[in-house]
Design a protein around this motif. Structure first.
Motif, short mmCIF file in Angstrom:
data_model
loop_
_atom_site.label_atom_id
_atom_site.label_comp_id
_atom_site.label_asym_id
_atom_site.label_seq_id
_atom_site.Cartn_x
_atom_site.Cartn_y
_atom_site.Cartn_z
N PRO A 79 29.38 -29.37 -25.78
CA PRO A 79 30.28 -28.79 -26.77
C PRO A 79 31.45 -28.10 -26.07
N PRO A 80 32.57 -27.96 -26.75
CA PRO A 80 33.71 -27.27 -26.14
C PRO A 80 33.38 -25.80 -25.87
N LEU A 81 34.16 -25.19 -25.01
CA LEU A 81 34.02 -23.78 -24.70
C LEU A 81 34.11 -22.97 -25.98
N GLY A 82 33.20 -22.01 -26.15
CA GLY A 82 33.20 -21.16 -27.33
C GLY A 82 32.26 -21.62 -28.42
N TRP A 83 31.67 -22.79 -28.26
CA TRP A 83 30.71 -23.31 -29.22
C TRP A 83 29.30 -23.08 -28.69
N GLY A 84 28.34 -22.89 -29.62
CA GLY A 84 26.94 -22.76 -29.24
C GLY A 84 26.40 -24.08 -28.72
N ASN A 85 25.32 -23.99 -27.95
CA ASN A 85 24.67 -25.19 -27.44
C ASN A 85 23.17 -24.93 -27.40
#
Length: 125
Positions: A79-85
């Motif tokens: 996921p892009p930076l700032g998104w949960g994973n």
């Protein structure tokens, strides 16, 4: 001694989901686990944990598969930076052939229904 009692269906689902998520399923096996987000009921602003582990590409709402208008990832399949994973909590609203995901961080993703789809285009392991 305290024993655990798990129904056969729950146990089977858990084992299959774990095998798929770990990449341990046989190559021809159909995806058994929640490899993408699934919403059973969709009303205005229905809560969802959007599956983001391999990027934001697809979502399933009831029996309809939706594809992101603008897929998002970090270029390396995450996921892009700032998104949960592996998940991002938020809500989804469906209106006709459009589904819109929103979260408290200001992320918004618009998806459109993929006519005739019966499975996700891409699986993630």
């Amino acid at each position: 001694m305290v024993g655990w009692r798990i129904s056969g269906k729950v146990f089977s689902f858990a084992v299959a989901a774990l095998a798929v998520l770990c990449g341990c399923a046989s190559p021809g096996a159909a995806p058994a686990g929640p490899l993408r987000s699934l919403v059973v009921a969709a009303g205005p602003g229905t809560a969802i944990n959007l599956y983001t582990h391999c990027g934001i590409y697809e979502v399933r709402v009831q029996d309809t598969y939706f594809v992101a208008d603008k897929p998002r990832d970090d270029g390396l399949g995450n996921p892009p930076l700032g998104w949960g994973n592996p998940y991002q909590a938020g809500s989804i609203t469906v209106a006709g052939s459009e589904a819109v995901f929103r979260d408290e961080n200001g992320h918004t993703v618009t998806f459109h229904a993929k006519a005739g789809a019966t499975a996700f285009l891409k699986t993630c392991s």
